[in-house]
Scaffold this motif. Structure first.
Motif, short mmCIF file in Angstrom:
data_model
loop_
_atom_site.label_atom_id
_atom_site.label_comp_id
_atom_site.label_asym_id
_atom_site.label_seq_id
_atom_site.Cartn_x
_atom_site.Cartn_y
_atom_site.Cartn_z
N VAL A 51 44.09 49.74 49.13
CA VAL A 51 43.18 49.14 48.16
C VAL A 51 43.02 49.97 46.89
CG1 VAL A 51 41.88 47.83 49.86
CG2 VAL A 51 41.17 50.16 49.30
N SER A 52 43.53 51.19 46.87
CA SER A 52 43.41 52.01 45.66
C SER A 52 44.46 51.64 44.62
CB SER A 52 43.53 53.49 46.03
OG SER A 52 44.84 53.77 46.48
N LEU A 53 45.44 50.82 44.97
CA LEU A 53 46.48 50.44 44.03
C LEU A 53 45.99 49.36 43.07
CD1 LEU A 53 49.62 50.28 46.34
CD2 LEU A 53 49.03 52.03 44.67
N ARG A 54 46.47 49.43 41.87
CA ARG A 54 46.22 48.39 40.86
C ARG A 54 47.55 47.72 40.61
NH1 ARG A 54 42.23 48.91 42.79
NH2 ARG A 54 40.45 50.07 42.07
N ILE A 55 47.78 46.62 41.30
CA ILE A 55 49.08 45.95 41.28
C ILE A 55 49.07 44.83 40.24
CG2 ILE A 55 50.76 44.70 42.68
CD1 ILE A 55 49.52 46.06 45.14
N GLU A 56 50.18 44.71 39.53
CA GLU A 56 50.33 43.67 38.52
C GLU A 56 51.64 42.93 38.74
OE1 GLU A 56 50.20 45.44 34.68
OE2 GLU A 56 48.18 46.24 34.94
N LEU A 57 51.66 41.68 38.28
CA LEU A 57 52.89 40.91 38.28
C LEU A 57 53.64 41.22 37.00
CD1 LEU A 57 51.77 37.34 39.38
CD2 LEU A 57 52.97 39.02 40.73
#
Length: 143
Positions: A51-57
């Protein structure tokens, strides 16, 4: 199909087909989907694992081998790579303790606490035993 969606995180890493985070220099190993909703679902799955990741497309065009063309600005600088990408950056050092007069314990006030008023105990009324005819049912009294 002229484009695909890949997933990238705040460390400029890309999600692989096996669920690992890679630098993105080998596009044949990257997760990709031509459908945005499939990529979004994969983004949520990857984010529930960490949950610490900031994922983007990231929408990428395809090369002649139908592999995603990752823009240079999206790739991590190889000279800035430092060790294992799964290792979190070190926590900031703690600040040295500072004297803060608001946080120091205060001296007790010299006012004597009030004593609780005395209350006389209430007397409980005595219960009288039931008389033999007081608790008759209606069927008995009608007879």
């Amino acid at each position: 199909m002229s484009h695909v969606y890949v997933l990238t995180n705040q460390h400029q890493q890309f999600l692989s087909k096996s669920g690992e985070w890679l630098d993105g220099r080998e596009p044949n190993k990257l997760f990709r989907s031509e459908f945005k909703d499939v990529a979004i679902n994969q983004m949520f799955e990857a984010n529930t694992r960490d949950v610490s990741l900031r994922i983007e497309l990231l929408r990428c065009a395809l090369n002649t081998k139908a592999q995603p063309l990752i823009p240079e600005e999206a790739l991590a600088d190889p000279s800035a790579a430092s060790g294992d990408p799964e290792v979190a950056p070190p926590a900031p050092e703690e600040m040295p303790a500072q004297d803060n007069p608001e946080l120091e314990p205060q001296a007790e006030p010299e006012v004597a606490p009030e004593q609780a008023p005395e209350v006389a105990p209430q007397q409980v009324p005595e219960e009288t035993p039931a008389q033999p005819g007081e608790h008759k049912s209606e069927s008995e009294s009608a007879a």
